[in-house]
Design a protein around this motif. Structure first.
Motif, PDB file in Angstrom:
ATOM      1  N   SER A 201       0.695  -1.350   0.098  1.00 12.75           N
ATOM      2  CA  SER A 201       0.034   0.007  -0.033  1.00 12.75           C
ATOM      3  C   SER A 201       0.903   1.157   0.103  1.00 12.75           C
ATOM      4  O   SER A 201       0.473   2.452  -0.180  1.00 12.75           O
ATOM      5  CB  SER A 201      -0.865   0.020   1.277  1.00 12.75           C
ATOM      6  N   GLY A 202       2.278   1.279   0.071  1.00 18.79           N
ATOM      7  CA  GLY A 202       3.203   2.239   0.078  1.00 18.79           C
ATOM      8  C   GLY A 202       3.169   3.133   1.282  1.00 18.79           C
ATOM      9  O   GLY A 202       3.388   4.244   1.267  1.00 18.79           O
ATOM     10  N   GLU A 203       2.775   2.407   2.589  1.00 16.16           N
ATOM     11  CA  GLU A 203       2.922   3.147   3.868  1.00 16.16           C
ATOM     12  C   GLU A 203       4.261   3.488   3.989  1.00 16.16           C
ATOM     13  O   GLU A 203       5.191   2.868   3.685  1.00 16.16           O
ATOM     14  CB  GLU A 203       2.218   2.317   5.013  1.00 16.16           C
ATOM     15  N   ARG A 204       4.534   4.826   4.631  1.00 13.99           N
ATOM     16  CA  ARG A 204       5.764   5.244   5.243  1.00 13.99           C
ATOM     17  C   ARG A 204       5.961   5.879   6.298  1.00 13.99           C
ATOM     18  O   ARG A 204       5.002   6.556   6.649  1.00 13.99           O
ATOM     19  CB  ARG A 204       6.454   6.218   3.947  1.00 13.99           C
ATOM     20  N   LEU A 205       7.065   5.533   7.184  1.00 12.40           N
ATOM     21  CA  LEU A 205       6.826   6.180   8.541  1.00 12.40           C
ATOM     22  C   LEU A 205       7.734   7.759   7.945  1.00 12.40           C
ATOM     23  O   LEU A 205       8.747   7.782   7.848  1.00 12.40           O
ATOM     24  CB  LEU A 205       7.866   5.474   9.472  1.00 12.40           C
ATOM     25  N   GLN A 206       6.741   8.736   8.254  1.00 10.58           N
ATOM     26  CA  GLN A 206       7.139  10.052   7.966  1.00 10.58           C
ATOM     27  C   GLN A 206       7.963  10.572   8.748  1.00 10.58           C
ATOM     28  O   GLN A 206       9.207  11.571   8.548  1.00 10.58           O
ATOM     29  CB  GLN A 206       6.091  10.907   7.834  1.00 10.58           C
ATOM     30  N   GLN A 207       7.921  10.339  10.212  1.00 10.51           N
ATOM     31  CA  GLN A 207       8.865  10.662  11.036  1.00 10.51           C
ATOM     32  C   GLN A 207       8.866   9.685  12.417  1.00 10.51           C
ATOM     33  O   GLN A 207       7.961   8.897  12.129  1.00 10.51           O
ATOM     34  CB  GLN A 207       8.337  12.082  11.715  1.00 10.51           C
ATOM     35  N   TRP A 208       9.943   9.947  13.030  1.00  8.59           N
ATOM     36  CA  TRP A 208      10.152   9.255  14.238  1.00  8.59           C
ATOM     37  C   TRP A 208       8.875   8.959  15.186  1.00  8.59           C
ATOM     38  O   TRP A 208       8.356  10.080  15.671  1.00  8.59           O
ATOM     39  CB  TRP A 208      11.360   9.417  15.041  1.00  8.59           C
TER      40      TRP A 208
END
Length: 299
Positions: A201-208
């Motif tokens: 789905s292309g999820e990404r951890l944008q910040q810690w």
């Protein structure tokens, strides 16, 4: 302590874990998805919990599941965790409040009875009345502003409840690993599928993640997964599925109260009426189940 005298205490402890620990997990999911992408958080949660539980059991001498057992655990893990819990997590990320999410999931016993029909289980008039009343409650719940603001969340919650119920009923006839190893295997496979879904789905951890995000994940790993899910799998093997899903009596009230106290949530008149109707339906369904529910001997 003899096995027979220990058995009722295990049942009581398992029910309490489901009633109160799982009721609180909706709030911690809500806190967690503020820092984590939903599928990523759910996948990490179950993969860590499954790894810890599997390693502990292997160190204690538990046998490694056979291939048929891994396959059965995979089917149940995907239905209960990837589809069920994953659906709830995404719905809360989409804006559904933790209390309303718990209320929607309270329909699990309705779906449990429905799927039980395909396995030759006959429902009493009281149970049919509960199913009809529960469907009315679902309709009322969808009239509320919370779910109307998130049609995707509403659809995901109903799908999650149905998947959880189907997996619970099906698990009774599958060759699952013995004891807590069943929960460990299901969490490993269910978590891996959730991480695959996160990747696709292309999820990404944008910040810690924040400290609250890490704390929510830790609570969900140890209490929501290792403790409560293991208790649920234990109950599925020792009482009727509709009795094991009776946590639906208590979870909505616990989740709504915690959401109001700690997350500033509120529910409207429609949701309050829906809560009364759905819990009433679950009570109608649960009365015959509790009369019939008998624990299996442990030997």
């Amino acid at each position: 302590m003899p096995a027979k005298s220990r058995f009722p205490l295990l049942l009581i402890g398992a029910f309490l874990a489901l009633y109160f620990v799982w009721g609180s997990t909706y709030l911690f999911i809500r806190i967690g998805v503020e820092s984590w992408p939903p599928l990523l958080m759910a996948g990490v949660r179950f993969l860590i919990a499954g790894t810890l539980l599997y390693s502990f059991l292997r160190l204690r001498g538990a046998p490694n599941p056979s291939w048929p057992q891994w396959r059965a655990a995979g089917c149940v893990g995907i239905l209960l965790l990837s589809c069920g819990n994953g659906g709830v997590t995404v719905a809360e990320h989409a804006g559904v409040s933790s209390g309303v999410a718990a209320l929607a999931v309270a329909t699990v016993p309705l779906f449990t009875l429905f799927f039980g029909l395909f396995r030759g289980q006959r429902n009493t008039r009281l149970e049919w009345a509960g199913i009809v009343l529960g469907l009315i409650g679902i309709g009322l719940l969808n009239l509320g502003s919370n779910l109307q603001a998130s049609p995707l969340g509403a659809a995901l919650l109903i799908f999650a409840a149905a998947a959880w119920a189907f997996g619970s009923v099906w698990s009774r006839s599958l060759p699952l690993p013995q004891g807590a190893m069943a929960a460990a295997a299901e969490m490993l496979i269910g978590g891996a599928v959730l991480l695959l879904g996160s990747l696709i789905s292309g999820e990404r951890l944008q910040q810690w993640p924040t400290a609250a995000g890490w704390g929510a994940l830790a609570y969900l790993v140890f209490f929501g997964s290792i403790v409560a899910f293991s208790a649920y799998m234990y109950l599925l093997k020792n009482v009727r599925p509709a009795a094991a899903t009776s946590y639906a009596y208590v979870n909505p009230a616990v989740a709504v109260l915690l959401g109001i106290l700690f997350a500033g949530e509120h529910i409207g008149v429609e949701e309050c009426v829906a809560m009364a109707v759905i819990i009433g339906a679950v009570v109608l369904i649960g009365v015959p189940q509790w009369r019939k529910a008998k624990a299996l001997p442990t030997g």
